[in-house]
Design a protein around this motif. Sequence first.
Motif, PDB file in Angstrom:
ATOM      1  N   TRP A  44      24.700 -72.406 -85.060  1.00  0.00           N
ATOM      2  CA  TRP A  44      24.802 -73.860 -84.986  1.00  0.00           C
ATOM      3  C   TRP A  44      26.268 -74.285 -84.912  1.00  0.00           C
ATOM      4  CZ3 TRP A  44      27.084 -77.722 -87.779  1.00  0.00           C
ATOM      5  CH2 TRP A  44      26.692 -79.010 -87.462  1.00  0.00           C
ATOM      6  N   LEU A  45      27.109 -73.654 -85.723  1.00  0.00           N
ATOM      7  CA  LEU A  45      28.536 -74.002 -85.707  1.00  0.00           C
ATOM      8  C   LEU A  45      29.179 -73.666 -84.363  1.00  0.00           C
ATOM      9  CD1 LEU A  45      29.609 -72.923 -89.293  1.00  0.00           C
ATOM     10  CD2 LEU A  45      29.404 -75.241 -88.403  1.00  0.00           C
ATOM     11  N   GLU A  46      28.817 -72.527 -83.787  1.00  0.00           N
ATOM     12  CA  GLU A  46      29.361 -72.167 -82.475  1.00  0.00           C
ATOM     13  C   GLU A  46      28.911 -73.164 -81.414  1.00  0.00           C
ATOM     14  OE1 GLU A  46      31.581 -69.828 -81.546  1.00  0.00           O
ATOM     15  OE2 GLU A  46      31.831 -69.487 -83.682  1.00  0.00           O
ATOM     16  N   GLN A  47      27.655 -73.551 -81.485  1.00  0.00           N
ATOM     17  CA  GLN A  47      27.149 -74.531 -80.524  1.00  0.00           C
ATOM     18  C   GLN A  47      27.829 -75.886 -80.727  1.00  0.00           C
ATOM     19  OE1 GLN A  47      22.856 -74.666 -80.776  1.00  0.00           O
ATOM     20  NE2 GLN A  47      22.711 -72.430 -80.617  1.00  0.00           N
ATOM     21  N   ALA A  48      28.077 -76.245 -81.973  1.00  0.00           N
ATOM     22  CA  ALA A  48      28.754 -77.515 -82.244  1.00  0.00           C
ATOM     23  C   ALA A  48      30.168 -77.508 -81.694  1.00  0.00           C
ATOM     24  CB  ALA A  48      28.774 -77.788 -83.748  1.00  0.00           C
ATOM     25  N   LYS A  49      30.854 -76.376 -81.827  1.00  0.00           N
ATOM     26  CA  LYS A  49      32.212 -76.272 -81.285  1.00  0.00           C
ATOM     27  C   LYS A  49      32.190 -76.424 -79.771  1.00  0.00           C
ATOM     28  CE  LYS A  49      33.945 -73.142 -84.848  1.00  0.00           C
ATOM     29  NZ  LYS A  49      34.420 -71.772 -85.110  1.00  0.00           N
ATOM     30  N   ALA A  50      31.264 -75.734 -79.129  1.00  0.00           N
ATOM     31  CA  ALA A  50      31.163 -75.826 -77.667  1.00  0.00           C
ATOM     32  C   ALA A  50      30.766 -77.231 -77.241  1.00  0.00           C
ATOM     33  CB  ALA A  50      30.158 -74.806 -77.151  1.00  0.00           C
ATOM     34  N   ARG A  51      29.841 -77.818 -77.967  1.00  0.00           N
ATOM     35  CA  ARG A  51      29.381 -79.161 -77.634  1.00  0.00           C
ATOM     36  C   ARG A  51      30.502 -80.175 -77.792  1.00  0.00           C
ATOM     37  NH1 ARG A  51      24.456 -82.094 -77.033  1.00  0.00           N
ATOM     38  NH2 ARG A  51      25.242 -84.117 -76.410  1.00  0.00           N
ATOM     39  N   GLU A 107      37.790 -70.943 -74.654  1.00  0.00           N
ATOM     40  CA  GLU A 107      39.017 -71.725 -74.551  1.00  0.00           C
ATOM     41  C   GLU A 107      39.779 -71.803 -75.864  1.00  0.00           C
ATOM     42  OE1 GLU A 107      37.901 -75.477 -72.990  1.00  0.00           O
ATOM     43  OE2 GLU A 107      37.266 -74.631 -71.077  1.00  0.00           O
ATOM     44  N   GLY A 108      39.157 -71.492 -76.952  1.00  0.00           N
ATOM     45  CA  GLY A 108      39.857 -71.517 -78.228  1.00  0.00           C
ATOM     46  C   GLY A 108      39.093 -72.312 -79.253  1.00  0.00           C
ATOM     47  N   PRO A 109      39.451 -72.166 -80.515  1.00  0.00           N
ATOM     48  CA  PRO A 109      38.716 -72.869 -81.567  1.00  0.00           C
ATOM     49  C   PRO A 109      38.973 -74.369 -81.500  1.00  0.00           C
ATOM     50  CG  PRO A 109      40.608 -71.747 -82.493  1.00  0.00           C
ATOM     51  CD  PRO A 109      40.527 -71.340 -81.041  1.00  0.00           C
ATOM     52  N   VAL A 110      37.926 -75.101 -81.785  1.00  0.00           N
ATOM     53  CA  VAL A 110      38.015 -76.551 -81.762  1.00  0.00           C
ATOM     54  C   VAL A 110      38.126 -77.092 -83.178  1.00  0.00           C
ATOM     55  CG1 VAL A 110      36.825 -78.648 -81.078  1.00  0.00           C
ATOM     56  CG2 VAL A 110      36.690 -76.629 -79.637  1.00  0.00           C
ATOM     57  N   PHE A 111      37.392 -76.502 -84.112  1.00  0.00           N
ATOM     58  CA  PHE A 111      37.357 -76.993 -85.483  1.00  0.00           C
ATOM     59  C   PHE A 111      38.402 -76.279 -86.338  1.00  0.00           C
ATOM     60  CE2 PHE A 111      32.796 -77.507 -84.242  1.00  0.00           C
ATOM     61  CZ  PHE A 111      32.838 -78.873 -84.184  1.00  0.00           C
ATOM     62  N   LYS A 112      38.909 -76.995 -87.305  1.00  0.00           N
ATOM     63  CA  LYS A 112      39.794 -76.379 -88.301  1.00  0.00           C
ATOM     64  C   LYS A 112      38.923 -75.860 -89.431  1.00  0.00           C
ATOM     65  CE  LYS A 112      43.406 -79.816 -87.663  1.00  0.00           C
ATOM     66  NZ  LYS A 112      44.185 -80.850 -88.340  1.00  0.00           N
ATOM     67  N   PRO A 113      39.206 -74.678 -89.932  1.00  0.00           N
ATOM     68  CA  PRO A 113      38.430 -74.207 -91.079  1.00  0.00           C
ATOM     69  C   PRO A 113      38.810 -74.999 -92.321  1.00  0.00           C
ATOM     70  CG  PRO A 113      40.118 -72.609 -90.484  1.00  0.00           C
ATOM     71  CD  PRO A 113      40.161 -73.691 -89.465  1.00  0.00           C
ATOM     72  N   ILE A 114      37.822 -75.597 -92.951  1.00  0.00           N
ATOM     73  CA  ILE A 114      38.058 -76.374 -94.162  1.00  0.00           C
ATOM     74  C   ILE A 114      37.138 -75.826 -95.240  1.00  0.00           C
ATOM     75  CG2 ILE A 114      37.927 -78.647 -95.227  1.00  0.00           C
ATOM     76  CD1 ILE A 114      38.420 -79.819 -92.477  1.00  0.00           C
ATOM     77  N   ALA A 119      33.306 -72.470 -72.666  1.00  0.00           N
ATOM     78  CA  ALA A 119      33.942 -73.439 -73.548  1.00  0.00           C
ATOM     79  C   ALA A 119      34.423 -72.764 -74.827  1.00  0.00           C
ATOM     80  CB  ALA A 119      32.983 -74.571 -73.875  1.00  0.00           C
ATOM     81  N   VAL A 120      33.667 -71.808 -75.333  1.00  0.00           N
ATOM     82  CA  VAL A 120      34.050 -71.109 -76.551  1.00  0.00           C
ATOM     83  C   VAL A 120      35.287 -70.258 -76.294  1.00  0.00           C
ATOM     84  CG1 VAL A 120      33.326 -69.352 -78.213  1.00  0.00           C
ATOM     85  CG2 VAL A 120      31.748 -71.152 -77.537  1.00  0.00           C
TER      86      VAL A 120
END
Length: 153
Positions: free
Chosen positions: A65-72, A24-31, A21-22
């Motif tokens: 945690w952030l990587e897991q959140a993106k995958a989740r 496949e590309g970034p899910v979150f936008k950096p803010i 899942a990771v």
Amino acid sequence: MTPIRLRVFSVFAVLLVTRSAVAEGPVFKPIPPGDDKIEPVVQGQPAPFTGQLFDNRTALRWANWLEQAKARLVLDVEAEKKKADIRVETLEKQSLLDKQRYEEMTAVYQARLRELEKPPPFYKNVWFGVSLGVAATVMAVTATAYTIHATRQ
């Protein structure tokens, strides 16, 4: 499979799914947008900027945690899409069944309505009953009169 082997297998399966899942590309936008600044700091020296400092273990924990959140997030979105597709499919089937039921019930009610609109048979007509009652009364009166007349002679 023993419970321990099952748990180990589950952990590896989750890790494999998370890795795919990771990838496949970034899910979150950096803010806020921009590059990360990483400054090494030695204990006792003043910090080069104002903000928060994390020790290595805390920073690693937050990064994981952030990587897991993106995958989740990717997995949860896929799961919700599948659920929504199943709901839509179920509602479409229910709608089709409702339409079929409506058509069948409409046909039944239209047949009943046609039966009700037909004139009743002559023997169920009110005037037939009235006429039959009048005829029976006339016959009874005539028979009584004839019997009385016959017995007097």
